[in-house]
Write an enzyme that holds these catalytic residues in place. Structure first.
Site, PDB file in Angstrom:
ATOM      1  N   HIS A   1       0.823  -1.211   0.000  1.00 50.15           N
ATOM      2  CA  HIS A   1       0.000   0.000   0.000  1.00 50.15           C
ATOM      3  C   HIS A   1       0.861   1.266   0.000  1.00 50.15           C
ATOM      4  O   HIS A   1       0.375   2.338  -0.345  1.00 50.15           O
ATOM      5  CB  HIS A   1      -0.914  -0.017   1.227  1.00 50.15           C
ATOM      6  CG  HIS A   1      -2.308   0.462   0.976  1.00 50.15           C
ATOM      7  ND1 HIS A   1      -2.862   0.658  -0.271  1.00 50.15           N
ATOM      8  CD2 HIS A   1      -3.300   0.792   1.851  1.00 50.15           C
ATOM      9  CE1 HIS A   1      -4.106   1.073  -0.153  1.00 50.15           C
ATOM     10  NE2 HIS A   1      -4.395   1.176   1.125  1.00 50.15           N
TER      11      HIS A   1
ATOM     12  N   ASN B   1      -6.582   6.527   4.345  1.00 51.67           N
ATOM     13  CA  ASN B   1      -7.984   6.909   4.179  1.00 51.67           C
ATOM     14  C   ASN B   1      -8.239   8.387   4.454  1.00 51.67           C
ATOM     15  O   ASN B   1      -9.335   8.874   4.203  1.00 51.67           O
ATOM     16  CB  ASN B   1      -8.884   6.065   5.086  1.00 51.67           C
ATOM     17  CG  ASN B   1      -8.804   4.596   4.761  1.00 51.67           C
ATOM     18  OD1 ASN B   1      -8.175   4.191   3.783  1.00 51.67           O
ATOM     19  ND2 ASN B   1      -9.432   3.781   5.577  1.00 51.67           N
TER      20      ASN B   1
ATOM     21  N   ASP C   1      -0.394   3.004  -5.061  1.00 54.93           N
ATOM     22  CA  ASP C   1      -0.439   1.593  -5.427  1.00 54.93           C
ATOM     23  C   ASP C   1      -1.720   1.332  -6.213  1.00 54.93           C
ATOM     24  O   ASP C   1      -2.723   2.003  -6.009  1.00 54.93           O
ATOM     25  CB  ASP C   1      -0.403   0.725  -4.163  1.00 54.93           C
ATOM     26  CG  ASP C   1      -1.582   0.994  -3.234  1.00 54.93           C
ATOM     27  OD1 ASP C   1      -1.717   2.155  -2.770  1.00 54.93           O
ATOM     28  OD2 ASP C   1      -2.378   0.072  -2.981  1.00 54.93           O
TER      29      ASP C   1
ATOM     30  N   ASN D   1      -9.191   3.949  -1.255  1.00 54.52           N
ATOM     31  CA  ASN D   1      -9.694   4.875  -0.242  1.00 54.52           C
ATOM     32  C   ASN D   1      -8.892   6.171  -0.143  1.00 54.52           C
ATOM     33  O   ASN D   1      -9.445   7.215   0.201  1.00 54.52           O
ATOM     34  CB  ASN D   1      -9.779   4.185   1.116  1.00 54.52           C
ATOM     35  CG  ASN D   1     -10.893   3.166   1.153  1.00 54.52           C
ATOM     36  OD1 ASN D   1     -11.929   3.340   0.514  1.00 54.52           O
ATOM     37  ND2 ASN D   1     -10.692   2.089   1.884  1.00 54.52           N
TER      38      ASN D   1
END
Length: 189
Positions: A21, A69, A94, A115
């Site tokens: 991520h 997020n 990513d 997100n």
């Protein structure tokens, strides 16, 4: 329009540093290192920030101190403070929908379930910013995605991601000049 802000999406902290991520932050960190630029923490801005200048095209580099997020809040604060328009922002992140080691440059679009992009779009009020998408592959089933993006890639996958990062860094001078179409042709080929 020239790019004035490059944001490397990530989850902060050592527990997440080497996870898939954080591939966007890997690229932005490598870009800063190649230009002998060092990040400084700005708690008020909720970010690590530095600047680079390539061929007389200055650009701020941003690594949010917020979790993925909530990347939009930091991006909005920085862009408002420095009067940077969404079209002058490149988000590096990513991408599950690209095979490991692929990299693509894109302008605008939706969040595709990411997100970090969802929050940036909400905070900026538009999705009309540029994205440099680093392929991390997909685990095969949507129920495995959360665990997959928060895991470390194999050595083989990591090397493919690093190779993609090198290709991404190679187009940054073109991106900073504002010739997004040429950069797309080079990296998306």
């Amino acid at each position: 329009m020239a790019i004035k802000l490059i944001v490397g999406l990530r989850n902060p902290g050592s527990a997440y540093e080497q996870t898939r991520h954080n591939a966007g932050a890997w690229l932005v960190t490598a870009l800063a290192q190649r230009h002998n630029s060092h990040f400084k923490i700005d708690k008020k801005m909720q970010a690590e920030l530095t600047e680079i200048d390539i061929n007389n095209h200055p650009c701020r580099l941003l690594l949010p101190l917020t979790f993925m997020n909530h990347s939009g809040q930091t991006t909005r604060i920085i862009s408002q403070f420095y009067k940077i328009e969404p079209g002058e922002i490149l988000i590096v992140h990513d991408e599950l929908d690209l095979p490991v080691g692929r990299i693509k440059l894109k302008t605008g679009g939706g969040h595709g379930g990411h997100n970090g992009l969802r929050d940036i779009t909400a905070q900026l009020g538009t999705g009309e910013f540029h994205r440099l998408r680093i392929g991390i592959g997909h685990p095969g089933h949507k129920d495995l995605v959360h665990q997959y993006v928060l895991s470390r890639p194999s050595m083989h996958d990591r090397q493919q991601i690093y190779d993609a990062i090198d290709r991404g860094i190679a187009i940054i001078p073109i991106v900073l000049s504002g010739d997004i179409a040429r950069a797309m042709n080079q990296v998306n080929a």
